[in-house]
Scaffold this motif. Structure first.
Motif, short mmCIF file in Angstrom:
data_model
loop_
_atom_site.label_atom_id
_atom_site.label_comp_id
_atom_site.label_asym_id
_atom_site.label_seq_id
_atom_site.Cartn_x
_atom_site.Cartn_y
_atom_site.Cartn_z
N ILE A 7 0.84 -1.20 0.00
CA ILE A 7 0.00 0.00 0.00
C ILE A 7 0.87 1.25 0.00
O ILE A 7 1.34 1.71 1.03
N CYS A 9 1.33 5.20 -0.23
CA CYS A 9 0.48 6.33 0.10
C CYS A 9 1.35 7.54 0.44
O CYS A 9 2.36 7.41 1.14
N VAL A 11 -0.07 10.45 1.73
CA VAL A 11 -0.86 11.35 2.58
C VAL A 11 -0.18 11.49 3.94
O VAL A 11 -0.47 10.77 4.90
N CYS A 14 -1.83 11.73 7.54
CA CYS A 14 -2.51 10.58 8.15
C CYS A 14 -1.61 9.93 9.19
O CYS A 14 -0.41 9.76 8.97
N TYR A 16 -1.40 6.94 10.03
CA TYR A 16 -0.92 5.61 9.62
C TYR A 16 0.14 5.68 8.52
O TYR A 16 0.65 4.65 8.09
N ASN A 17 0.49 6.88 8.06
CA ASN A 17 1.44 7.03 6.96
C ASN A 17 2.88 6.91 7.45
O ASN A 17 3.26 7.55 8.44
N CYS A 24 1.66 3.11 3.57
CA CYS A 24 0.72 2.96 4.68
C CYS A 24 1.23 1.87 5.62
O CYS A 24 1.92 0.93 5.18
N LEU A 26 -0.97 0.21 7.74
CA LEU A 26 -2.07 -0.71 8.08
C LEU A 26 -1.98 -2.00 7.26
O LEU A 26 -1.39 -2.03 6.18
N VAL A 29 -6.75 -1.35 4.14
CA VAL A 29 -7.42 -0.06 4.15
C VAL A 29 -8.73 -0.18 3.40
O VAL A 29 -8.90 -1.06 2.54
N CYS A 46 -9.65 7.48 0.86
CA CYS A 46 -9.25 6.43 1.81
C CYS A 46 -10.08 6.64 3.07
O CYS A 46 -9.89 7.63 3.78
N SER A 48 -9.93 4.93 5.69
CA SER A 48 -9.15 4.56 6.88
C SER A 48 -8.32 5.72 7.40
O SER A 48 -7.66 5.59 8.44
N PHE A 49 -8.34 6.84 6.70
CA PHE A 49 -7.57 8.03 7.10
C PHE A 49 -7.96 8.49 8.51
O PHE A 49 -9.14 8.58 8.84
#
Ligand code: SF4
Length: 53
Positions: A7, A9, A11, A14, A16-17, A24, A26, A29, A46, A48-49
């Motif tokens: 994954i 990402c 972002v 976030c 989880y980043n 990511c 996680l 997501v 997303c 899950s953000f």
């Protein structure tokens, strides 16, 4: 935080980043949309953000 290599990402806001690597952390997501009839990338989200503060 361990990155999930499946994954990517970017972002960074976030929680989880994995900001240094652009992934990511996680295991899974959930992706969704805020549009009734999504027609382009910008229509997707997303879900899950979570804001990193
Ligand atoms: S939860 Fe979504 S927005 Fe947050 S780092 Fe993972 S993929 Fe990116």
């Amino acid at each position: 935080m361990n990155k999930n290599s499946s994954i990517k990402c970017s972002v960074a806001n976030c929680k989880y980043n994995v900001k240094t690597e652009g992934y990511c952390s996680l295991d899974v997501v959930k992706i969704g949309t805020h549009e009734a009839n999504p027609t382009k990338c910008e229509c997707t989200d997303c879900n899950s953000f979570v804001l990193d503060n």
